[in-house]
Design a protein around this motif. Structure first.
Motif, PDB file in Angstrom:
ATOM      1  N   PHE A 102       0.826  -1.202   0.000  1.00  0.00           N
ATOM      2  CA  PHE A 102       0.000   0.000   0.000  1.00  0.00           C
ATOM      3  C   PHE A 102       0.866   1.260   0.000  1.00  0.00           C
ATOM      4  CE2 PHE A 102      -1.852   3.526   2.388  1.00  0.00           C
ATOM      5  CZ  PHE A 102      -2.966   3.786   1.619  1.00  0.00           C
ATOM      6  N   HIS A 103       0.478   2.208  -0.833  1.00  0.00           N
ATOM      7  CA  HIS A 103       1.047   3.556  -0.822  1.00  0.00           C
ATOM      8  C   HIS A 103      -0.121   4.539  -0.875  1.00  0.00           C
ATOM      9  CE1 HIS A 103       4.623   1.337  -2.011  1.00  0.00           C
ATOM     10  NE2 HIS A 103       5.352   2.398  -1.768  1.00  0.00           N
ATOM     11  N   PRO A 104      -0.042   5.619  -0.157  1.00  0.00           N
ATOM     12  CA  PRO A 104      -1.156   6.585  -0.145  1.00  0.00           C
ATOM     13  C   PRO A 104      -1.192   7.411  -1.430  1.00  0.00           C
ATOM     14  CG  PRO A 104       0.626   7.389   1.226  1.00  0.00           C
ATOM     15  CD  PRO A 104       1.028   6.003   0.789  1.00  0.00           C
ATOM     16  N   ALA A 105      -1.302   6.718  -2.541  1.00  0.00           N
ATOM     17  CA  ALA A 105      -1.337   7.385  -3.844  1.00  0.00           C
ATOM     18  C   ALA A 105      -2.787   7.717  -4.212  1.00  0.00           C
ATOM     19  CB  ALA A 105      -0.711   6.490  -4.903  1.00  0.00           C
ATOM     20  N   VAL A 106      -2.931   8.539  -5.225  1.00  0.00           N
ATOM     21  CA  VAL A 106      -4.277   8.962  -5.620  1.00  0.00           C
ATOM     22  C   VAL A 106      -5.077   7.787  -6.162  1.00  0.00           C
ATOM     23  CG1 VAL A 106      -5.574  10.450  -7.193  1.00  0.00           C
ATOM     24  CG2 VAL A 106      -3.506  11.310  -6.078  1.00  0.00           C
ATOM     25  N   THR A 107      -4.444   6.903  -6.929  1.00  0.00           N
ATOM     26  CA  THR A 107      -5.147   5.768  -7.519  1.00  0.00           C
ATOM     27  C   THR A 107      -4.466   4.465  -7.132  1.00  0.00           C
ATOM     28  OG1 THR A 107      -3.852   5.695  -9.558  1.00  0.00           O
ATOM     29  CG2 THR A 107      -5.727   7.222  -9.502  1.00  0.00           C
ATOM     30  N   VAL A 108      -5.215   3.387  -7.209  1.00  0.00           N
ATOM     31  CA  VAL A 108      -4.653   2.081  -6.890  1.00  0.00           C
ATOM     32  C   VAL A 108      -3.590   1.680  -7.919  1.00  0.00           C
ATOM     33  CG1 VAL A 108      -6.381   0.716  -8.162  1.00  0.00           C
ATOM     34  CG2 VAL A 108      -5.248  -0.268  -6.153  1.00  0.00           C
ATOM     35  N   ASP A 109      -3.753   2.087  -9.157  1.00  0.00           N
ATOM     36  CA  ASP A 109      -2.749   1.756 -10.174  1.00  0.00           C
ATOM     37  C   ASP A 109      -1.431   2.474  -9.908  1.00  0.00           C
ATOM     38  OD1 ASP A 109      -4.431   0.043 -11.587  1.00  0.00           O
ATOM     39  OD2 ASP A 109      -5.261   1.663 -12.797  1.00  0.00           O
ATOM     40  N   ARG A 110      -1.497   3.713  -9.452  1.00  0.00           N
ATOM     41  CA  ARG A 110      -0.274   4.433  -9.106  1.00  0.00           C
ATOM     42  C   ARG A 110       0.378   3.794  -7.885  1.00  0.00           C
ATOM     43  NH1 ARG A 110       4.348   6.557 -10.345  1.00  0.00           N
ATOM     44  NH2 ARG A 110       5.026   8.231  -8.952  1.00  0.00           N
ATOM     45  N   ALA A 111      -0.434   3.421  -6.902  1.00  0.00           N
ATOM     46  CA  ALA A 111       0.102   2.733  -5.727  1.00  0.00           C
ATOM     47  C   ALA A 111       0.778   1.428  -6.118  1.00  0.00           C
ATOM     48  CB  ALA A 111      -1.020   2.469  -4.723  1.00  0.00           C
ATOM     49  N   ALA A 112       0.172   0.698  -7.061  1.00  0.00           N
ATOM     50  CA  ALA A 112       0.761  -0.561  -7.531  1.00  0.00           C
ATOM     51  C   ALA A 112       2.096  -0.318  -8.215  1.00  0.00           C
ATOM     52  CB  ALA A 112      -0.211  -1.260  -8.478  1.00  0.00           C
ATOM     53  N   ALA A 113       2.185   0.731  -9.003  1.00  0.00           N
ATOM     54  CA  ALA A 113       3.443   1.050  -9.677  1.00  0.00           C
ATOM     55  C   ALA A 113       4.538   1.364  -8.662  1.00  0.00           C
ATOM     56  CB  ALA A 113       3.240   2.225 -10.631  1.00  0.00           C
ATOM     57  N   LYS A 150      -6.630 -12.035 -16.509  1.00  0.00           N
ATOM     58  CA  LYS A 150      -5.768 -12.592 -17.543  1.00  0.00           C
ATOM     59  C   LYS A 150      -4.389 -11.944 -17.534  1.00  0.00           C
ATOM     60  CE  LYS A 150      -9.271 -14.264 -20.785  1.00  0.00           C
ATOM     61  NZ  LYS A 150      -9.787 -14.196 -22.173  1.00  0.00           N
ATOM     62  N   THR A 151      -4.332 -10.660 -17.237  1.00  0.00           N
ATOM     63  CA  THR A 151      -3.036  -9.987 -17.156  1.00  0.00           C
ATOM     64  C   THR A 151      -2.235 -10.517 -15.973  1.00  0.00           C
ATOM     65  OG1 THR A 151      -3.982  -7.988 -18.133  1.00  0.00           O
ATOM     66  CG2 THR A 151      -1.886  -7.750 -17.005  1.00  0.00           C
ATOM     67  N   LEU A 152      -2.876 -10.650 -14.826  1.00  0.00           N
ATOM     68  CA  LEU A 152      -2.192 -11.177 -13.650  1.00  0.00           C
ATOM     69  C   LEU A 152      -1.677 -12.592 -13.880  1.00  0.00           C
ATOM     70  CD1 LEU A 152      -4.592  -9.912 -10.844  1.00  0.00           C
ATOM     71  CD2 LEU A 152      -2.158  -9.353 -11.010  1.00  0.00           C
ATOM     72  N   LEU A 153      -2.382 -13.378 -14.673  1.00  0.00           N
ATOM     73  CA  LEU A 153      -2.024 -14.782 -14.889  1.00  0.00           C
ATOM     74  C   LEU A 153      -1.129 -15.001 -16.101  1.00  0.00           C
ATOM     75  CD1 LEU A 153      -5.373 -16.641 -14.094  1.00  0.00           C
ATOM     76  CD2 LEU A 153      -3.373 -16.322 -12.635  1.00  0.00           C
ATOM     77  N   SER A 154      -0.755 -13.940 -16.797  1.00  0.00           N
ATOM     78  CA  SER A 154       0.101 -14.113 -17.968  1.00  0.00           C
ATOM     79  C   SER A 154       1.507 -14.516 -17.530  1.00  0.00           C
ATOM     80  CB  SER A 154       0.169 -12.824 -18.777  1.00  0.00           C
ATOM     81  OG  SER A 154       1.126 -12.957 -19.811  1.00  0.00           O
ATOM     82  N   PRO A 155       2.025 -15.653 -18.015  1.00  0.00           N
ATOM     83  CA  PRO A 155       3.365 -16.094 -17.617  1.00  0.00           C
ATOM     84  C   PRO A 155       4.479 -15.406 -18.381  1.00  0.00           C
ATOM     85  CG  PRO A 155       2.405 -17.698 -19.105  1.00  0.00           C
ATOM     86  CD  PRO A 155       1.353 -16.639 -18.878  1.00  0.00           C
ATOM     87  N   THR A 156       4.153 -14.590 -19.376  1.00  0.00           N
ATOM     88  CA  THR A 156       5.177 -13.981 -20.213  1.00  0.00           C
ATOM     89  C   THR A 156       5.481 -12.535 -19.831  1.00  0.00           C
ATOM     90  OG1 THR A 156       3.525 -13.321 -21.853  1.00  0.00           O
ATOM     91  CG2 THR A 156       4.576 -15.461 -22.149  1.00  0.00           C
ATOM     92  N   LEU A 157       4.715 -11.958 -18.933  1.00  0.00           N
ATOM     93  CA  LEU A 157       4.971 -10.586 -18.498  1.00  0.00           C
ATOM     94  C   LEU A 157       6.081 -10.547 -17.456  1.00  0.00           C
ATOM     95  CD1 LEU A 157       1.327  -9.207 -18.183  1.00  0.00           C
ATOM     96  CD2 LEU A 157       2.919  -8.985 -20.100  1.00  0.00           C
ATOM     97  N   LYS A 158       6.650  -9.389 -17.244  1.00  0.00           N
ATOM     98  CA  LYS A 158       7.651  -9.220 -16.205  1.00  0.00           C
ATOM     99  C   LYS A 158       6.983  -9.227 -14.830  1.00  0.00           C
ATOM    100  CE  LYS A 158      10.826  -6.414 -18.997  1.00  0.00           C
ATOM    101  NZ  LYS A 158      11.515  -5.090 -19.102  1.00  0.00           N
ATOM    102  N   PRO A 159       7.725  -9.585 -13.787  1.00  0.00           N
ATOM    103  CA  PRO A 159       7.159  -9.490 -12.442  1.00  0.00           C
ATOM    104  C   PRO A 159       6.662  -8.075 -12.165  1.00  0.00           C
ATOM    105  CG  PRO A 159       9.194 -10.740 -12.394  1.00  0.00           C
ATOM    106  CD  PRO A 159       9.087 -10.162 -13.777  1.00  0.00           C
ATOM    107  N   ALA A 160       5.456  -7.980 -11.621  1.00  0.00           N
ATOM    108  CA  ALA A 160       4.843  -6.669 -11.408  1.00  0.00           C
ATOM    109  C   ALA A 160       3.800  -6.745 -10.304  1.00  0.00           C
ATOM    110  CB  ALA A 160       4.196  -6.170 -12.706  1.00  0.00           C
ATOM    111  N   ILE A 161       3.502  -5.583  -9.748  1.00  0.00           N
ATOM    112  CA  ILE A 161       2.353  -5.417  -8.857  1.00  0.00           C
ATOM    113  C   ILE A 161       1.299  -4.668  -9.654  1.00  0.00           C
ATOM    114  CG2 ILE A 161       1.524  -4.534  -6.652  1.00  0.00           C
ATOM    115  CD1 ILE A 161       3.733  -6.595  -6.351  1.00  0.00           C
ATOM    116  N   LEU A 162       0.077  -5.171  -9.645  1.00  0.00           N
ATOM    117  CA  LEU A 162      -0.991  -4.556 -10.427  1.00  0.00           C
ATOM    118  C   LEU A 162      -2.143  -4.129  -9.524  1.00  0.00           C
ATOM    119  CD1 LEU A 162      -1.224  -6.960 -13.504  1.00  0.00           C
ATOM    120  CD2 LEU A 162       0.053  -4.825 -13.317  1.00  0.00           C
TER     121      LEU A 162
END
Length: 236
Positions: A102-113, A150-162
């Motif tokens: 968790f980061h107190p960012a404006v959006t959850v996507d920004r917090a994930a980044a 489907k994005t979370l389950l893609s085995p070809t993407l780089k490790p990431a928090i979404l």
């Protein structure tokens, strides 16, 4: 399908789960001089964390993070961080470093980044992962019918928090979340899936044969994640 290891009591199950995680952390410390644990939230892992917290490890060189988190501050009653820290980071394990999602960012996507940036700066692999599974078959915050599934389950993407949006029309999750993707789990030295109860065992066995593009359990197996499934019937 991976073998399901069965334990006669919740106590034996929790001890075995903690032991597997401690062994993986010990291997990481020995080989790399540091180790990373990624854990699940919720009430089921609490007895596992209680035992793991007493493990004879150099906890000062261990980084602890979460596989997923609700987009809420740590003082919120639904915070996974608060649950994990109260159950695990006591006694010897209090010396570990905690890396929040968790980061107190404006959006959850920004917090994930931001969370993804911090985790990637700390490590390029996970040593020990503790997963739970919901009765709908979700792990981390990989929920059925979620637009991010489907994005979370893609085995070809780089490790990431979404970022994971809240479900609509009664679908889970109830609020925005942050989640590791499958690619992070694929880096792990060991992944322990801790299950209790007949219903969750049946869900696991059903989903193991599912479509890995939309079924988290099938995705773990297809991607050859080093998975160990430990099950107990639970309290009688």
């Amino acid at each position: 399908m991976v073998e399901i290891e069965t334990f006669p009591t919740p106590e034996a199950w929790a001890g075995a789960c903690a032991g597997r995680l401690a062994d993986a952390l010990s291997e990481g410390l020995s080989q790399d001089g540091r180790a990373v644990l990624a854990g699940a939230g919720g009430s089921t892992p609490a007895p596992i964390y209680a035992r793991l917290s007493q493990a004879n490890l150099d906890w000062a060189r261990v980084c602890v993070t979460l596989v997923d988190e609700r987009h809420v501050a740590e003082d919120h009653p639904e915070s996974n961080a608060a649950l994990l820290k109260s159950a695990l980071m006591t006694g010897p394990a209090a010396a570990a470093r905690f890396l929040p999602l968790f980061h107190p960012a404006v959006t959850v996507d920004r917090a994930a980044a931001l969370a993804g940036r911090d985790l990637a700066a700390a490590t390029d692999r996970l040593d020990a992962v503790l997963l739970g599974m919901g009765e709908d078959g979700h792990i981390c915050s990989m929920f059925p019918q979620s637009p991010t599934l489907k994005t979370l389950l893609s085995p070809t993407l780089k490790p990431a928090i979404l970022g994971v949006p809240a479900g609509r029309d009664g679908l889970a999750p109830g609020r925005e979340r942050l989640s590791m993707n499958l690619a992070w789990l694929m880096t792990a030295r060991r992944v322990v899936l801790a299950l209790t109860g007949q219903q969750k065992r049946a869900v696991f066995e059903r989903d193991a044969a599912g479509d890995p593009k939309v079924t988290p359990i099938a995705a773990l197996l297809t991607a050859n994640v080093p998975l160990q499934v430990l099950w107990t019937e639970g309290p009688r």
